[in-house]
Design a protein around this motif. Sequence first.
Motif, PDB file in Angstrom:
ATOM      1  N   VAL A 114       0.842  -1.209   0.000  1.00 29.19           N
ATOM      2  CA  VAL A 114       0.000   0.000   0.000  1.00 29.19           C
ATOM      3  C   VAL A 114       0.874   1.255   0.000  1.00 29.19           C
ATOM      4  O   VAL A 114       0.642   2.205  -0.764  1.00 29.19           O
ATOM      5  CB  VAL A 114      -0.947  -0.001   1.234  1.00 29.19           C
ATOM      6  N   ASP A 115       1.910   1.261   0.825  1.00 28.01           N
ATOM      7  CA  ASP A 115       2.814   2.423   0.905  1.00 28.01           C
ATOM      8  C   ASP A 115       3.495   2.694  -0.424  1.00 28.01           C
ATOM      9  O   ASP A 115       3.611   3.840  -0.864  1.00 28.01           O
ATOM     10  CB  ASP A 115       3.884   2.176   1.975  1.00 28.01           C
ATOM     11  N   MET A 116       3.940   1.586  -1.034  1.00 22.65           N
ATOM     12  CA  MET A 116       4.666   1.738  -2.299  1.00 22.65           C
ATOM     13  C   MET A 116       3.779   2.379  -3.364  1.00 22.65           C
ATOM     14  O   MET A 116       4.145   3.355  -4.021  1.00 22.65           O
ATOM     15  CB  MET A 116       5.155   0.373  -2.764  1.00 22.65           C
ATOM     16  N   VAL A 117       2.554   1.831  -3.503  1.00 21.14           N
ATOM     17  CA  VAL A 117       1.647   2.366  -4.520  1.00 21.14           C
ATOM     18  C   VAL A 117       1.236   3.805  -4.158  1.00 21.14           C
ATOM     19  O   VAL A 117       1.076   4.665  -5.027  1.00 21.14           O
ATOM     20  CB  VAL A 117       0.416   1.447  -4.695  1.00 21.14           C
ATOM     21  N   ARG A 118       1.121   4.088  -2.841  1.00 26.10           N
ATOM     22  CA  ARG A 118       0.768   5.459  -2.448  1.00 26.10           C
ATOM     23  C   ARG A 118       1.837   6.445  -2.914  1.00 26.10           C
ATOM     24  O   ARG A 118       1.536   7.506  -3.454  1.00 26.10           O
ATOM     25  CB  ARG A 118       0.564   5.549  -0.937  1.00 26.10           C
ATOM     26  N   ARG A 119       3.101   6.038  -2.715  1.00 27.07           N
ATOM     27  CA  ARG A 119       4.200   6.919  -3.140  1.00 27.07           C
ATOM     28  C   ARG A 119       4.174   7.147  -4.650  1.00 27.07           C
ATOM     29  O   ARG A 119       4.349   8.269  -5.124  1.00 27.07           O
ATOM     30  CB  ARG A 119       5.546   6.309  -2.723  1.00 27.07           C
ATOM     31  N   VAL A 120       3.919   6.055  -5.368  1.00 26.30           N
ATOM     32  CA  VAL A 120       3.846   6.180  -6.832  1.00 26.30           C
ATOM     33  C   VAL A 120       2.721   7.145  -7.214  1.00 26.30           C
ATOM     34  O   VAL A 120       2.887   8.048  -8.043  1.00 26.30           O
ATOM     35  CB  VAL A 120       3.618   4.798  -7.484  1.00 26.30           C
ATOM     36  N   LEU A 121       1.561   6.978  -6.558  1.00 28.91           N
ATOM     37  CA  LEU A 121       0.405   7.827  -6.883  1.00 28.91           C
ATOM     38  C   LEU A 121       0.676   9.292  -6.563  1.00 28.91           C
ATOM     39  O   LEU A 121       0.304  10.187  -7.329  1.00 28.91           O
ATOM     40  CB  LEU A 121      -0.829   7.333  -6.116  1.00 28.91           C
TER      41      LEU A 121
END
Length: 234
Positions: free
Chosen positions: A97-104
Amino acid sequence: MSPDLAALLTLQEDDTTKGAIDERLPEPDRRTEALDGERAADNASMERTRASAEAAEKQRRELSHKIEEHRAMQDRNLSVLDAVRKQREATAAMTQVDMVRRVLVQEESDLQSLNGRIADLKRAEEATLVVLGEVDERQRAERADIARQRAELEEEMESARRKRDASAEKVPRSILSKYERIRGREKSFALYQLRGAACGRCNTAIPLQRRNVMAAGRTIEVCEGCGVLLYTPG
Ligand SMILES: [Zn+2]
């Protein structure tokens, strides 16, 4: 003056008139080119801006599509996180979740700068359009004048051609063909007046006997020095 000579002199005069119009014929095109030149820089700058805006819009479409995909992915990640019971699985899901949040976050920030850039480009394009409109407005009268000039020149040329052809009809064939050969070669006058005892063009002396024939108005002689037609004013 013999009628043949008179006809030939008229023809030469008509050809001179026609030649002068001929020289003026490219004028409207030259003027149009100058006006197009004034417009060219602004026009080119507008084309560039337009191309950049199109490229940025394409980028925006691609980025928006990616963001949608990543949001959907994040929804799935959050459901997974919601469903896990074990600590270890929760940690793994949280990392995802954190990884995709950073990407977003990064992608949404990129999208914002793209939006800003597209807005800037649109403003620049509109500003250039205004400038071009002003140039066109300023050139309107001149362009109308050029169109008038072109029509006038064509009309003048047409009437000069008609007059010339009518004059040529009155010149005997043999003299006319000589005259036209010389004109095609010399790109200037074909018929010269005798100056004293010599050719009015190249100053070659003309024998007395030939001069006498010319003076009697019976013939139009060819200069042995330069090949033009000679006549006496008589
Ligand atoms: Zn001569």
